[in-house]
Design a protein around this motif. Structure first.
Motif, PDB file in Angstrom:
ATOM      1  N   MET B 116       0.889  -1.397   0.031  1.00  0.00           N
ATOM      2  CA  MET B 116       0.035   0.012   0.003  1.00  0.00           C
ATOM      3  C   MET B 116       0.898   1.195   0.142  1.00  0.00           C
ATOM      4  O   MET B 116       0.575   2.391  -0.528  1.00  0.00           O
ATOM      5  CB  MET B 116      -1.100  -0.014   1.259  1.00  0.00           C
ATOM      6  N   LEU B 117       1.987   1.326   0.837  1.00  0.00           N
ATOM      7  CA  LEU B 117       2.912   2.585   0.885  1.00  0.00           C
ATOM      8  C   LEU B 117       3.618   2.641  -0.541  1.00  0.00           C
ATOM      9  O   LEU B 117       3.825   3.835  -0.852  1.00  0.00           O
ATOM     10  CB  LEU B 117       3.990   2.364   2.040  1.00  0.00           C
ATOM     11  N   LEU B 121       0.500   5.913  -5.720  1.00  0.00           N
ATOM     12  CA  LEU B 121      -0.884   6.606  -5.955  1.00  0.00           C
ATOM     13  C   LEU B 121      -0.895   7.585  -4.802  1.00  0.00           C
ATOM     14  O   LEU B 121      -2.037   8.072  -4.747  1.00  0.00           O
ATOM     15  CB  LEU B 121      -2.059   5.424  -5.867  1.00  0.00           C
ATOM     16  N   LEU B 122       0.011   7.356  -3.911  1.00  0.00           N
ATOM     17  CA  LEU B 122      -0.318   8.482  -2.663  1.00  0.00           C
ATOM     18  C   LEU B 122       0.514   9.483  -2.969  1.00  0.00           C
ATOM     19  O   LEU B 122       1.730   9.516  -3.501  1.00  0.00           O
ATOM     20  CB  LEU B 122       0.126   7.790  -1.280  1.00  0.00           C
ATOM     21  N   PRO B 123       0.149  11.012  -2.246  1.00  0.00           N
ATOM     22  CA  PRO B 123       1.266  11.795  -2.323  1.00  0.00           C
ATOM     23  C   PRO B 123       2.159  11.627  -1.409  1.00  0.00           C
ATOM     24  O   PRO B 123       2.105  10.796  -0.444  1.00  0.00           O
ATOM     25  CB  PRO B 123       0.078  13.153  -1.715  1.00  0.00           C
ATOM     26  N   ALA B 126       1.523  11.954   2.355  1.00  0.00           N
ATOM     27  CA  ALA B 126       0.647  11.061   3.065  1.00  0.00           C
ATOM     28  C   ALA B 126       1.431   9.801   3.272  1.00  0.00           C
ATOM     29  O   ALA B 126       1.256   9.103   4.162  1.00  0.00           O
ATOM     30  CB  ALA B 126      -0.462  10.727   2.055  1.00  0.00           C
ATOM     31  N   PHE B 130       1.832   7.941   6.587  1.00  0.00           N
ATOM     32  CA  PHE B 130       1.353   6.511   7.065  1.00  0.00           C
ATOM     33  C   PHE B 130       2.498   5.486   7.450  1.00  0.00           C
ATOM     34  O   PHE B 130       2.283   4.618   8.166  1.00  0.00           O
ATOM     35  CB  PHE B 130       0.635   5.994   5.756  1.00  0.00           C
ATOM     36  N   ARG B 131       3.590   5.731   6.814  1.00  0.00           N
ATOM     37  CA  ARG B 131       4.666   4.990   7.091  1.00  0.00           C
ATOM     38  C   ARG B 131       4.971   4.871   8.642  1.00  0.00           C
ATOM     39  O   ARG B 131       5.132   3.865   9.213  1.00  0.00           O
ATOM     40  CB  ARG B 131       5.794   5.305   6.039  1.00  0.00           C
ATOM     41  N   VAL B 132       5.111   6.103   9.066  1.00  0.00           N
ATOM     42  CA  VAL B 132       5.323   6.469  10.497  1.00  0.00           C
ATOM     43  C   VAL B 132       4.480   5.688  11.411  1.00  0.00           C
ATOM     44  O   VAL B 132       4.778   4.997  12.565  1.00  0.00           O
ATOM     45  CB  VAL B 132       5.508   8.050  10.937  1.00  0.00           C
ATOM     46  N   VAL B 133       3.083   5.828  11.026  1.00  0.00           N
ATOM     47  CA  VAL B 133       1.927   5.438  12.076  1.00  0.00           C
ATOM     48  C   VAL B 133       2.246   3.815  11.721  1.00  0.00           C
ATOM     49  O   VAL B 133       2.116   3.195  13.034  1.00  0.00           O
ATOM     50  CB  VAL B 133       0.570   5.594  11.476  1.00  0.00           C
TER      51      VAL B 133
END
Lengths: 283, 316
Positions: B116-117, B121-123, B126, B130-133
């Motif tokens: 997913m990361l 398709l991600l800015p 973001a 998300f990676r940190v979370v």
């Protein structure tokens, strides 16, 4: 035309699916940590209200104040910092020198030394604990922070050696050879050329070592006894056993106990991640 | 220009040149210097690794050491007693379930999150956020992880509340003290705490896959399933295998999460070889039996480690 339209639609569907997946993932990974933080600023009575409150109805920093004003609890933190920093210093010392030897020298039994460094990582801590118990008593180190420092180094040094050898191998040999040609000793070549050039690697090893030492539980539980020699992971569990209903204080303690590693991680994220991957994949 | 016509440039005193001199003396001196640099490591490894490993093997062949002044040699009796103990056999089985399930779920979650990361398709922001979370669970020490989940999974806690509100459960569940659920709960916590390590390595692996492989497949009209199984998985295979073996060894030895969450209970429902060994030594004070149990765990780890080292050597 129609294929472009369907492709656009399928990409949009992909994006929606991706965001749903990411949100679920973030909930799974992040919610417990968020709940910890929120619980640490709620009064204890609010924590087990049913239905539970999400944001605190009454905001309070009492739990933090309670910890920061308790000498006993601060002692857990002081012990953890002492042990972790000592382990980092000693591990870097041993790891840099051994990495230098493995990267730049040919010597008898080099292959054997390499194999030993890799394979000691497979020995279970629980198996070592039983002889450690006898050994530490015999060395008169039982219930001292030294018992922890020495035993943690067994876990951190092999990783440090693998990482440092890898980093030194990427630095051209000509750089340190030049120091030796000018009449410098091998120690000077290490100190003046290799150590500065390998700084990212050293930071990564240091951060990783700190984390391992800060988080260790089994040896800290078994090789120390008095409260004044307990580290944070064991201290939290002790308090948990004694005041099991002081949840907000436990959560505040957990937040404070996680801050050092979190800060290290956020600051050195890139080195951390590359170090971890290199360690795992090359090891 | 062919290699034979290029003169080897040897401006520095290389080993080649020193060979004309007293080679063995130089060789010895270099060896001595190397061992000088290795000496702190060798000292620690001798005292804290070699000696203890010999000790634990010796302990396991004696009648109760540490507690008895003159322990007798009993050969393999301790091992026989151990294998005859139904709780030890149960612990062995549960260690297998715990380890295999944890490794598989670490891999599945780690790969899902990494893909997913890496979807592109991600800015950027973001993706970084998300990676940190997603890495977050890995930051917490085992003892904090367990306390946190004890709060969340408390019968009066937030998870029971949510599940009840969604009508997924009728009564509040005792996740830790119900023998039928305890092992699953402990595995779940262990999966939560451990998948980020997989995710990070797999993410690095995904970023290393040449994008023209995917482009070529897209031109051939290959669907995502085809791209996943014929490009992603084969390209990641070396990392997956290495990580799985490392993770297998770690989970085999996992102690704090299980010990703190359930202590091996209720009714030995979460007993693994690690908690069994600890309880033998530190609550029953049977240090020789505990040594035997520790040696069994060591031997199982060593077999997996042997595969790991072989696999790594084959890759080099």
């Amino acid at each position: 035309m129609s294929t472009i339209a369907t492709r656009g639609r399928s990409q949009r569907a992909q994006k929606v699916g991706l965001w749903i997946g990411l949100s679920l993932g973030a909930l799974f990974a992040g919610f417990p940590a968020l709940w910890m933080l929120l619980s640490s600023i709620k009064p204890n009575t609010e924590i087990f209200q049913y239905p539970p409150t999400f944001l605190p109805e009454t905001f309070t920093m009492d739990a933090y104040a309670g910890i920061l004003s308790s000498g006993e609890k601060l002692r857990f933190f002081a012990n953890s910092y002492t042990v972790a920093l000592a382990v980092v210093a000693l591990t870097l010392f041993a790891g840099i020198m051994a990495g230098y030897a493995l990267s730049r020298f040919q010597f008898p039994f080099k292959g054997l030394v390499n194999t030993v460094v890799i394979s000691v990582q497979a020995v279970p801590p629980i198996t070592l604990l039983i002889p450690y118990f006898g050994l530490v008593v015999w060395l008169k180190l039982y219930d001292t922070l030294w018992a922890l420092i020495l035993t943690y180094m067994v876990a951190t040094i092999p990783y440090a050696i693998l990482m440092m050898t890898g980093y030194f191998n990427t630095i051209p040999k000509e750089l340190d050879e030049a120091v030796k040609v000018d009449g410098g000793s091998s120690l000077r070549a290490l100190w003046q050329v290799l150590v500065p050039a390998a700084r990212p690697g050293i930071v990564s090893v240091g951060a990783y070592t700190f984390m391992v030492a800060w988080n260790e539980f089994l040896f800290a539980l078994s090789l120390t006894q008095s409260r004044s020699n307990r580290t944070v992971p064991v201290g939290i569990q002790l308090l948990m056993g004694e005041h099991s209903f002081q949840w907000s204080e436990m959560m505040a303690m957990s937040v404070l106990g996680s801050v050092p590693v979190l800060v290290l991680f956020l600051f050195f994220q890139r080195q951390f991640v590359s170090g971890m991957t290199a360690g795992a994949v090359k090891a | 220009m062919s290699a034979t016509t290029t003169r080897p440039h040897t401006p520095l005193p290389t080993p080649e040149r020193s060979r004309t001199g007293p080679r063995s003396r130089r060789w010895w001196r270099s060896g001595l210097t190397a061992y000088g640099y290795l000496s702190p490591t060798l000292l620690v490894m001798l005292v804290m690794m070699a000696v203890p490993v010999v000790m634990v093997f010796a302990y396991s062949t004696l009648s109760n050491v540490i507690m008895v002044r003159d322990p007798e040699f009993v050969g393999l009796d301790n091992y026989a007693t151990l294998l005859g103990d139904p709780i030890f056999r149960k612990a062995l089985g549960q260690t297998g379930i715990f380890t295999v399930t944890s490794v598989v779920l670490h891999l599945v979650l780690g790969l899902t999150f990494a893909m997913m990361l890496n979807s592109g398709l991600l800015p950027r922001v973001a993706s970084a956020l998300f990676r940190v979370v997603f890495i977050l669970p890995w930051v917490f020490t085992a003892s904090i992880v367990v306390i946190l989940w004890q709060l969340l999974l408390n019968p009066n806690g937030v998870i029971n509340y949510v599940l009840q509100t969604l009508n997924l459960i009728s009564t509040r569940v005792e996740w830790f003290s119900n023998p039928a659920l305890a092992l699953g709960t402990v595995i779940f916590i262990n999966v939560w705490a451990g998948y980020p390590f997989f995710m990070i390595s797999l993410l690095a692996g995904l970023q290393g896959i040449p994008s023209d492989l995917y482009e070529a497949a897209a031109i051939d009209g290959a669907g995502w399933r085809h791209r996943f199984f014929s490009i992603t998985i084969p390209q990641l295979m070396p990392i997956i295998l290495a990580m799985a073996m490392l993770d297998f060894i770690w989970n085999l030895q996992q102690f704090p999460i299980i010990f703190l969450a359930t202590g091996g209970g209720p009714l030995n429902a979460t007993e693994t070889v690690a908690t069994y060994t600890y309880n033998l030594a530190f609550s029953k004070r049977q240090f020789s039996m505990a040594s035997a149990s520790g040696v069994v765990l060591f031997l199982i780890s060593a077999i997996v480690a042997l595969f790991y080292v072989r696999h790594q050597k084959a890759r080099d």
